[in-house]
Design a protein around this motif. Structure first.
Motif, PDB file in Angstrom:
ATOM      1  N   TYR A 258       0.944  -1.167   0.045  1.00  0.00           N
ATOM      2  CA  TYR A 258      -0.208   0.088  -0.001  1.00  0.00           C
ATOM      3  C   TYR A 258       0.864   1.104   0.050  1.00  0.00           C
ATOM      4  N   ARG A 259       2.109   0.956  -0.262  1.00  0.00           N
ATOM      5  CA  ARG A 259       2.937   2.173  -0.192  1.00  0.00           C
ATOM      6  C   ARG A 259       2.867   2.826  -1.782  1.00  0.00           C
ATOM      7  N   VAL A 260       1.570   3.639  -2.089  1.00  0.00           N
ATOM      8  CA  VAL A 260       1.392   4.183  -3.342  1.00  0.00           C
ATOM      9  C   VAL A 260       1.071   5.397  -2.825  1.00  0.00           C
ATOM     10  N   ALA A 261       1.151   6.236  -4.238  1.00  0.00           N
ATOM     11  CA  ALA A 261       0.801   7.706  -4.131  1.00  0.00           C
ATOM     12  C   ALA A 261      -0.602   7.999  -3.873  1.00  0.00           C
ATOM     13  N   ALA A 262      -1.054   8.614  -3.050  1.00  0.00           N
ATOM     14  CA  ALA A 262      -2.535   8.619  -2.488  1.00  0.00           C
ATOM     15  C   ALA A 262      -2.852  10.133  -1.846  1.00  0.00           C
ATOM     16  N   PRO A 263      -3.952  10.679  -2.167  1.00  0.00           N
ATOM     17  CA  PRO A 263      -4.552  11.854  -1.666  1.00  0.00           C
ATOM     18  C   PRO A 263      -4.535  11.736  -0.146  1.00  0.00           C
ATOM     19  N   ARG A 264      -4.569  12.948   0.652  1.00  0.00           N
ATOM     20  CA  ARG A 264      -4.677  13.329   2.010  1.00  0.00           C
ATOM     21  C   ARG A 264      -6.079  13.314   2.231  1.00  0.00           C
ATOM     22  N   TYR A 265      -6.881  13.488   1.177  1.00  0.00           N
ATOM     23  CA  TYR A 265      -8.385  13.741   1.347  1.00  0.00           C
ATOM     24  C   TYR A 265      -8.851  14.808   2.156  1.00  0.00           C
ATOM     25  N   THR A 266      -8.323  16.072   1.934  1.00  0.00           N
ATOM     26  CA  THR A 266      -8.986  17.092   2.703  1.00  0.00           C
ATOM     27  C   THR A 266     -10.201  17.550   1.884  1.00  0.00           C
ATOM     28  N   SER A 267     -10.446  16.832   0.460  1.00  0.00           N
ATOM     29  CA  SER A 267     -11.601  17.116  -0.113  1.00  0.00           C
ATOM     30  C   SER A 267     -12.106  15.982  -0.912  1.00  0.00           C
TER      31      SER A 267
END
Length: 453
Positions: free
Chosen positions: A11-20
């Motif tokens: 799961y070490r992949v590029a992922a958003p931090r989801y502030t939106s």
């Protein structure tokens, strides 16, 4: 069964931090124009019973912290303060004219940049200009970010008098080698002094920002930093993963990838830091955040009132956030809008009487459903759905992707809900990504988010 190390690597992949949701790179700008944005904002403001939040971006810093991913302007010329503040206040006037009223303010947050780059007198001019003609909610909360090296006694006293009760200090690391390479030098003594003075004045919540994964960081060095932080007992701690995005922030090219911690070391830094904070009496809140039991953020999570927006986690559940200043993002739940990123363009547009918008997104029905699920996961650690009113192909696709996460022990999945496991908390970005229909429909060919590690 996949072992823990293998799952972390997987799961070490590029992922958003989801502030939106949708995240900014996947906004559909074709759906957006100023007229639609204002219509959505007016409706949301009129329907808002809790008041609105204001975020003011103050971009100026006297020196560049090379790790920083924020929109900043480096200068030692303090003559920029008044023109910028006048532009922010005029932008607020333009908004209130569109709204036909001055809405009740429940929250103000000053971010940057370095808000304490501005003199106390000029910050007073800013706050009085924002609040003067408006009503304040009885539970209004004011907070600011500050640099330990330029936050004076006058800053603390005047801002407290104006209503600020929350203070966030950017620490990152006390290790001198790390501080030197990221150009962020402040001593333990300076942080201790500001913390004590703020508490004596009556500030109710003090937050420290810490970062793991910085160049030259070591287990021993970070452990010493956290032990020092625990002595001061801030009410909240944000323990962030360093986001290495030199293609976005060239300042990060001041060091090489070889100077960053290895994958295994960064994993160790996180696990060690998290364990120290929990052992030190802090409770894990959502993602990246820890608080004492006496802090309002802890109570908000326990009562199911935790909210997340572009400012991060907050206990203020306002559905309307107006962002003022260069690059600021506004949110009225059904639409987003972002300001231009250049200071010169921002001031020019505002002086001409225009909202300084650069782009935005109008959420469709599927966006709204997915946004709700992602927000629930980020703030509550679980979400549920009903058939058929909340189901469409994109939501069902997200549920199917959740099955793979369930097999790895990250979530517990049933027919109508999903719940993050204790083990899955550190993979929260990955879990939310399973629902991210816009990302899966437009998988980027190059990396646009930092790694989830």
């Amino acid at each position: 069964m996949i072992n823990s190390s293998s799952i972390t690597d997987k799961y070490r992949v590029a992922a958003p931090r989801y502030t939106s949701y949708p995240t900014v790179p996947f906004w559909d700008e074709r759906s957006f124009n100023e007229g639609k944005w204002i219509d959505k904002l007016i409706t949301a403001t009129n329907n808002s019973k809790e008041g609105i939040s204001l975020y003011v971006h103050l971009p100026y810093c006297e020196s560049l912290c090379t790790y920083c991913g924020c929109n900043t302007r480096i200068t030692k010329n303090h003559g920029v303060e008044i023109p910028y503040i006048k532009a922010v206040l005029k932008e607020w006037t333009i908004y209130t004219a569109h709204l036909g009223m001055v809405p009740v303010i429940k929250e103000i947050h000053l971010g940057g940049g370095t808000p304490t780059f501005f003199s106390p007198e000029n910050l007073e001019l800013l706050i009085n200009g924002l609040v003067g003609p408006s009503g304040l909610h009885e539970e209004a909360v004011f907070s600011l970010e500050a640099h330990p090296n330029n936050t004076t006694d006058e800053h603390l006293a005047l801002l407290y008098k104006l209503g600020f009760k929350r203070l966030s200090l950017g620490i990152q690391d006390f290790d001198k080698k790390v501080q030197a390479i990221i150009n962020r030098v402040q001593t333990y003594k300076s942080v201790e002094l500001i913390t004590k003075k703020a508490r004596k004045l009556g500030y109710q919540s003090i937050n420290y920002d810490l970062i793991y994964g910085l160049p030259l960081q070591t287990l021993n060095g970070l452990s010493k930093t956290i032990k020092s932080v625990l002595k001061l007992k801030p009410d909240r701690i944000a323990f962030y993963s360093y986001a290495h995005v030199p293609w976005v922030k060239p300042g990060q090219r001041k060091y090489t990838e070889d100077q960053l911690p290895s994958v295994d070391l960064k994993k160790g830094l996180y696990e060690m830091g998290r364990a120290q904070l929990i052992e030190g009496g802090y409770f894990e809140i959502g993602m990246d955040h820890f608080s004492l039991k006496t802090d309002s953020l802890y109570n908000a999570e326990r009562e199911g009132k935790l909210h997340r927006n572009f400012m991060g986690y907050t206990e203020q559940p306002s559905s309307v956030l107006i962002g003022l200043g260069v690059s600021s993002i506004s949110d009225c739940w059904t639409a987003f809008a972002q300001n231009v990123k250049s200071v010169e363009e921002y001031i020019s547009l505002v002086e001409s009487g225009e909202l300084p918008l650069s782009k935005g997104h109008i959420l469709n029905e599927t966006d709204l459903v997915i946004r709700k699920h992602i927000l629930n996961l980020m703030c509550k650690g679980h979400t549920s759905w009903k058939k058929p009113e909340e189901m469409d192909d994109k939501v069902e696709d997200g549920i199917r992707r959740m099955k793979w996460l369930a097999q790895d022990g990250l979530v517990m999945l049933s027919d109508y809900d999903v719940r993050v496991t204790e083990y899955g908390k550190k993979f929260l970005r990955n879990i939310c990504m399973a629902f991210d229909a816009r990302l899966w429909a437009n998988v980027p060919s190059t990396q646009i988010f930092s790694l989830a590690d």
